[in-house]
Motif scaffolding. Sequence first.
Motif, mmCIF file in Angstrom:
data_model
loop_
_atom_site.group_PDB
_atom_site.id
_atom_site.type_symbol
_atom_site.label_atom_id
_atom_site.label_comp_id
_atom_site.label_asym_id
_atom_site.label_seq_id
_atom_site.Cartn_x
_atom_site.Cartn_y
_atom_site.Cartn_z
ATOM 1 N N GLY A 112 0.801 -1.221 0.000
ATOM 2 C CA GLY A 112 0.000 0.000 0.000
ATOM 3 C C GLY A 112 0.829 1.264 0.000
ATOM 4 N N ASP A 113 0.140 2.383 -0.250
ATOM 5 C CA ASP A 113 0.809 3.689 -0.210
ATOM 6 C C ASP A 113 1.420 3.930 1.174
ATOM 7 O OD1 ASP A 113 -2.292 3.759 -0.190
ATOM 8 O OD2 ASP A 113 -1.746 5.374 1.181
ATOM 9 N N GLY A 114 0.711 3.530 2.227
ATOM 10 C CA GLY A 114 1.215 3.717 3.591
ATOM 11 C C GLY A 114 2.516 2.958 3.806
ATOM 12 N N ALA A 115 2.600 1.774 3.226
ATOM 13 C CA ALA A 115 3.792 0.933 3.419
ATOM 14 C C ALA A 115 5.037 1.573 2.819
ATOM 15 C CB ALA A 115 3.555 -0.439 2.793
ATOM 16 N N ASN A 146 -1.921 2.311 -4.651
ATOM 17 C CA ASN A 146 -2.181 3.599 -4.003
ATOM 18 C C ASN A 146 -3.680 3.866 -3.971
ATOM 19 O OD1 ASN A 146 -2.341 6.131 -3.001
ATOM 20 N ND2 ASN A 146 -0.956 7.093 -4.492
ATOM 21 N N ASN A 147 -4.292 3.500 -2.838
ATOM 22 C CA ASN A 147 -5.739 3.748 -2.680
ATOM 23 C C ASN A 147 -5.980 5.040 -1.897
ATOM 24 O OD1 ASN A 147 -5.089 2.982 -0.098
ATOM 25 N ND2 ASN A 147 -6.166 1.034 -0.169
ATOM 26 N N LEU A 148 -4.987 5.891 -1.872
ATOM 27 C CA LEU A 148 -5.028 7.252 -1.320
ATOM 28 C C LEU A 148 -5.031 7.349 0.198
ATOM 29 C CD1 LEU A 148 -7.560 9.027 -3.738
ATOM 30 C CD2 LEU A 148 -5.228 8.301 -4.161
ATOM 31 N N TYR A 149 -5.132 6.214 0.884
ATOM 32 C CA TYR A 149 -5.135 6.250 2.351
ATOM 33 C C TYR A 149 -4.337 5.104 2.957
ATOM 34 C CZ TYR A 149 -9.044 9.446 1.773
ATOM 35 O OH TYR A 149 -9.820 10.512 1.419
ATOM 36 N N GLY A 150 -3.680 5.402 4.052
ATOM 37 C CA GLY A 150 -3.167 4.371 4.948
ATOM 38 C C GLY A 150 -4.079 4.443 6.157
ATOM 39 N N MET A 151 -4.938 3.482 6.318
ATOM 40 C CA MET A 151 -6.034 3.546 7.301
ATOM 41 C C MET A 151 -6.815 4.842 7.079
ATOM 42 S SD MET A 151 -4.334 1.766 10.596
ATOM 43 C CE MET A 151 -5.797 1.109 11.290
HETATM 44 MG MG MG Z 1 -3.480 2.597 1.195
#
Ligand code: MG
Length: 395
Positions: free
Chosen positions: A146-149, A175-180
């Motif tokens: 993910g993007d957060g990772a 990249n789903n635009l959010y990390g949590m």
């Molecule tokens: Mg994400």
Amino acid sequence: MADLPDASTSYELLARMALIRRFEEEAGRQYQRAKAGGFLHLAIGEEATIVGTTSVMREEDYLIGTYRTHGHAIARGTDPKRVMAELFGRVDGTSGGRGGSMHIFDAERRFMGGYGIVGGNLPIAAGLALSSDFKGEDAVTVCMFGDGASNAGNFGETMNLAALWSLPILFLVENNLYGMGTSVERHSAQTDLSKKAEGYGIHGRRIDGMDVMAVRESVTEGLRLAREERRPTLIEAFTYRYRGHSAADPEVYRERDEVEEWRQKDPIENFARRCIEAGVLGERELQEVRDKAEATVLAAVEFAEASEEPPLDTLYENLYVLGEDEGWYAVDERSPEPHRGEHESEMPDAARELAEAGAAYATEDDRPRPNPATHGDAQEGVEPEVAEEVEEAAD
Ligand SMILES: [Mg+2]
Ligand SMILES: Cc1ncc(C[n+]2csc(CCOP(=O)(O)OP(=O)(O)O)c2C)c(N)n1
């Protein structure tokens, strides 16, 4: 825009995406019925990124993902029945019911999981690629995260070694635009994630992760570079999860309009429409795809329900593997080397009593049950007062 493939490939792409969507909707429903336990992270909306990637991989290639990977396993060819049984914690699940939603695993199809530690799959992916290189295999490892990772320390460590050792690996950021509950702008200083590995010598590109054909095209090239030129790349696919981070997420960090806007880019509906307009598929085939997905998912639920729970006395099996022996291992005061642990039945009395007390507690009907709406990772990123409201509402 990439051209559509032939009718049978288009049909297969649509069918896979529709099956994953239907599977995940049902997984969400079964979670609410408390049939599936633990955490549940759905990737509804992200199907084109998943299927676009797996559809151009070879059988011998490795795939490793995160805790949001029911679809990845299904896309790789794992039987949805076994994925559903894993969610239900049953013996016929992909990890014998021991892993649950976050730990789907299928070594036969080289799907190496299912991993709960954010960014933790990155170094493992490098290890997989290194092993292929050592063995002189042609396999490429695809690492999806993910993007957060991309903020985790081992992101940099992994990129460095992948570039330094010219590993046959492809990194793909979903990249789903959010990390949590934290948006990319609030969690990453560099918001163009495709650039994040450039300093390590790994080039990146950004693609539309809602377009299965764009994903296929880009991943095909990334696989070629990894396989033939030993050049790792980083693809940033823009995608979106319509549902919350996990099954219990009050979603206070985004507006409904935003979700609606992304729904307009739905990867399945848009691809289906394209296929119809181009005359590659007809309405009859579309209906067939929907019907088959429905039947497969209902059969998966039936299968999972009929599968047994793992017997209690197998609780300590398969914890560690050293050498050829399966079983659990311990290092303690008895010797400096690790030695094989006892089976539960052979354990000293105190340990057995503890295990039995735990089992008795777990089977009490009126024990306080953890409520996912008020416990665990759903609460991160939620303002304290909102968390309290949720707690009150749940009580
Ligand atoms: Mg994400
Ligand atoms: C090392 C670590 N830190 C924190 C968490 C808690 N956590 C679980 S998911 C998540 C967000 C990750 O976001 P992203 O990488 O964008 O993946 P997505 O959930 O959006 O697919 C966090 C912080 C964790 N599991 N592991």
